[in-house]
Scaffold this motif. Structure first.
Motif, PDB file in Angstrom:
ATOM      1  N   ARG B  91     -23.100 -98.384  48.209  1.00 55.59           N
ATOM      2  CA  ARG B  91     -23.229 -99.419  47.182  1.00 55.59           C
ATOM      3  C   ARG B  91     -24.489-100.239  47.438  1.00 55.59           C
ATOM      4  NH1 ARG B  91     -20.177 -98.510  43.042  1.00 55.59           N
ATOM      5  NH2 ARG B  91     -20.284-100.696  42.455  1.00 55.59           N
ATOM      6  N   LEU B 181     -22.373-105.265  32.444  1.00 54.55           N
ATOM      7  CA  LEU B 181     -21.627-104.024  32.626  1.00 54.55           C
ATOM      8  C   LEU B 181     -22.369-102.828  32.045  1.00 54.55           C
ATOM      9  CD1 LEU B 181     -18.062-105.334  31.714  1.00 54.55           C
ATOM     10  CD2 LEU B 181     -18.903-104.740  33.970  1.00 54.55           C
ATOM     11  N   GLU B 384     -20.386-103.897  39.225  1.00 52.87           N
ATOM     12  CA  GLU B 384     -18.953-104.096  39.487  1.00 52.87           C
ATOM     13  C   GLU B 384     -18.677-105.551  39.870  1.00 52.87           C
ATOM     14  OE1 GLU B 384     -17.062-102.056  42.791  1.00 52.87           O
ATOM     15  OE2 GLU B 384     -15.754-101.049  41.343  1.00 52.87           O
ATOM     16  N   HIS B 385     -17.564-106.101  39.335  1.00 47.15           N
ATOM     17  CA  HIS B 385     -17.170-107.492  39.601  1.00 47.15           C
ATOM     18  C   HIS B 385     -18.358-108.437  39.422  1.00 47.15           C
ATOM     19  CE1 HIS B 385     -13.488-105.818  40.900  1.00 47.15           C
ATOM     20  NE2 HIS B 385     -13.931-105.373  42.050  1.00 47.15           N
TER      21      HIS B 385
END
Lengths: 226, 504
Positions: B91, B181, B384-385
């Motif tokens: 990541r 997103l 993400e998040h």
């Protein structure tokens, strides 16, 4: 096979044994229930503290030093704090302006006599209705760092700016056990005397120092090279 | 034999029931624990990403502050569209600049907007989206504030007669989370959308509270303040800058003229028939304000035509000409506020009228950043998040500050709720109008039902297709040699017009 009735003695013994058995089962169940209650309460307190710290962290980061209405952006003492911050609250009100407005007020208040923490976050202009959070704490303390020393209270108007950091410390209430009674009482007495006994005498169960970015650039007294 | 068989059967059934219920309890406990763990993970991710966002803003502020020399020269700073802060092979922690300007810009200069803390009723009412009544209400509200100024554009929402729509335009178009997103539709759609919304969406695109700048010369030194009695010190500074002759001439002028506004400097230049090409230096070096920071000036190099129109004497056609003319300016021309005169867009008289209201620099830049993690093999994919921040980075001092900081992770949700609420309000009004029409006895055509959830289908489509979208043109990165600025404003807040979250 011949059927024979039981003697009185046998019945009594059976009843006694039954009662003893029932009693032990009940007391076991009772202790289970009460420890379950304690565990749940402790979990509640921890969850509430997590919620408070999370909310405070989120709002302190985007806090303002003062509002256009002349109110201090951060005002607090050892047990309560009010923070005005820029954020979003998608709450269902009948006013679209409230939903997309950027100023919000967060109030966190600890009541030492009951050990409860109340919290409320609302868009500016809404009534202050702090909701009691579940669980109780034996103590809760807020401190404010001005760049040089920790202060017990803060008013961003008087200080002319935001604190460099805010410390949240809390002590979870210990379950009241028989042999622990005096100690528990002592802490209650201490609370009534408004003496931060827990703060003085024991390490907090949970502590978080929340930095306010960009708060006081000159707090260290060191000027950046031009 | 049969009874023991039966007993055995009972035992098996009892054990089975006990086993199954035990398993059932265990499974539900496991699920409970899992959901607790999951929610704790999300909370932790959000907390971490908040820190990531702040680190990203710090980084961005440093990138911007390294370009102060370029800002002084009237140029726009250059930033990447995404910065990677850490990478563990799987990541990547990134901070992505979202395109949020009305033309899809990732960096918006606040000085290119009208400062509501200094604008007059005339200026405000010449905005296309504001009428005289609203303009008066804004000025009255400003005067009733404790420190006579707004701290945020959102303060306007508290004013009677200014609705959320006036400020933000169509609330249902808010798409910060979709952008984070990577759900904003494909490249062609986005380009088309940008072309459609080239103008201002609402007051939020034309107003600011951060229109202040350090009173600096092109060289980075403080300007020479003429709004003082003539002194040896003043003579020394003028001599140093323009030579002995200029100082003597200025001393003569001082006997007749008091320099209480910058327009007077222009007036003197005009009276002495100084050729306009020689205006650049005096206008750069001289000021009539003693303030460390001056406020209420519109950046000619970034302002939209809507905002230019608020300047006295500038009508729509002149505003459009200014906007189109600045496209062809070279670096030298951009650095001086005299360029409209040098380019013959404005007459010297017209320029004198706006001399106190314009600048060519923007020292405060608004950004929207989404922070979170992306897959290392798809750095432009969905975050993400994501935690989204809106910030105004103040570069007026060598040490950058966050003038404004707002977490807007939930803004898209809140805006869509507010938009739906406004549609609902309109629905409430609709039946009354219909009744009126019917009572008049006219034929009523089919009443067009307002679309309660205008973006519903778009959203669903977007959510359904979570595939990666190509990022729009990456802005070129540019290596900047950090240039130390000589003698900028000191850190004293005296006479500072800066508005910021750090000041009460």
């Amino acid at each position: 096979m011949k059927c024979r009735g039981m003697t009185l003695l046998e019945v009594l013994i059976a009843i006694t044994l039954g009662l003893v058995l029932l009693g032990s089962v009940t007391s076991f169940a009772w202790s289970q229930l009460s420890s379950r209650k304690q565990v749940l309460e402790a979990a509640d307190a921890r969850r509430s503290v997590t919620l408070v710290i999370d909310r405070l962290e989120q709002d302190l980061i985007s806090a303002v030093a003062g509002t256009s209405d002349g109110e201090p952006g951060i005002q607090g003492d050892a047990s309560s704090i009010t923070v005005f911050s820029r954020g979003v609250a998608p709450s269902w009100t009948d006013d679209p302006a409230t939903m997309v407005g950027d100023l919000h007020r967060l109030v966190v208040r600890f009541t030492p006599s009951t050990g409860q923490v109340a919290m409320n976050r609302s868009p500016l202009g809404e009534d202050d209705r702090p909701a009691m959070l579940p669980g109780t704490l034996s103590d809760f303390r807020l401190r404010y760092f001005d760049g040089q020393a920790w202060q017990d209270s803060w008013n961003s108007l008087d200080w002319g700016g935001l604190p460099v950091a805010v410390e949240v410390a809390c002590w979870y209430g210990r379950p009241a056990e028989e042999d622990d009674e005096p100690a528990f009482d002592a802490s209650v007495t201490a609370r009534e005397d408004a003496l931060p006994l827990a703060a003085e005498d024991s390490v907090p169960d949970r502590i978080r120092v929340i930095l306010v970015p960009d708060a006081q650039p000159d707090a260290t007294g060191v000027e950046e090279p031009l | 034999m049969t009874s023991s068989n039966r007993r055995g059967g009972f035992v098996i059934v009892a054990v089975l029931i006990a086993g199954i219920s035990g398993l059932w309890v265990a499974t539900s406990l496991l699920f409970l624990a899992q959901s607790d763990v999951r929610s704790a993970e999300v909370t932790m991710a959000r907390t971490q990403h908040r820190s990531l966002g702040l680190s990203g803003l710090r980084l961005l502020a440093d990138v911007l502050v390294d370009q102060r020399q370029e800002l002084l020269a009237g140029q726009a700073p250059v930033v990447d569209s995404q910065y990677s802060l850490w990478d563990d092979g799987d990541r990547e922690g990134v901070v992505r600049l979202l395109p949020f300007g009305s033309g899809g810009e990732r960096l918006v200069g606040e000085a290119g907007r009208l400062d509501i803390n200094h604008a007059t009723v005339e200026q405000l009412s010449s905005l296309p989206m504001m009428d005289v009544g609203q303009a008066q209400a804004v000025v009255e509200a400003r005067q009733s504030r404790s420190d006579q100024r707004f701290h945020s554009i959102h303060d306007l929402l508290a004013i009677e007669g200014i609705e959320a729509q006036d400020l933000f335009g169509d609330l249902s178009e808010e798409e910060s989370m979709d952008q984070a997103l990577g759900l904003e539709g494909d490249l062609a759609e986005r380009v088309e959308q940008r072309l459609q919304v080239a103008g201002s969406r609402g007051l939020v695109d034309v107003l600011t509270v951060y229109g202040f700048e350090p009173n600096l010369q092109r060289s980075g030194r403080r300007r020479i303040d003429l709004n003082v009695p003539w002194s040896d010190e003043l003579a020394r500074r003028v001599t140093e800058r323009f030579g002995e002759g200029a100082a003597q001439a200025l001393e003569q002028i001082f006997q007749e003229t008091s320099f209480d506004e910058d327009a007077k400097i222009v007036r003197v230049l005009r009276d002495f028939q100084v050729p306009t090409r020689e205006w650049v230096d005096p206008l750069d070096a001289l000021t009539t304000r003693s303030d460390v920071h001056v406020a209420g000036r519109l950046d000619l190099n970034t302002a939209s035509a809507d905002t230019m129109e608020t300047l006295p004497g500038i009508d729509r056609s002149l505003a459009d000409r200014l906007v189109s003319e600045r496209e062809s300016l070279d670096e030298q021309e951009r650095a001086s506020i005299a360029w409209p005169v040098l380019r013959d867009v404005l007459s010297p008289e017209a320029f004198e009228a706006i001399a106190d209201l314009v600048t060519v620099r923007s020292w405060t830049w608004r950004v929207r950043v989404a922070a979170g993690t992306v897959a290392a093999d798809d750095p432009d994919g969905p975050i993400e998040h994501a935690v989204v921040y809106e910030a105004v980075i103040d570069l007026a001092d060598p040490r950058p500050r966050l003038g404004y900081l707002r977490e807007i992770t939930m803004l898209q949700t809140a805006s869509r709720l507010a938009a739906a609420l406004e549609v609902e309000r309109d629905l409430d009004r609709q039946p009354l109008e219909n009744v009126d029409v019917e009572m008049e006895g006219t034929l009523v055509g089919p009443v067009e039902e307002p679309d309660l959830f205008p973006d519903e289908t778009n959203d669903l489509d977007a959510w359904a297709s979570m595939d990666d979208n190509p990022e729009l043109d990456e802005e070129e990165s540019q290596d900047q040699a950090p240039d130390v600025l000589a003698d900028p404003a000191s850190s004293e807040e005296k006479n500072s017009h800066r508005v910021g979250r750090w000041l009460p």
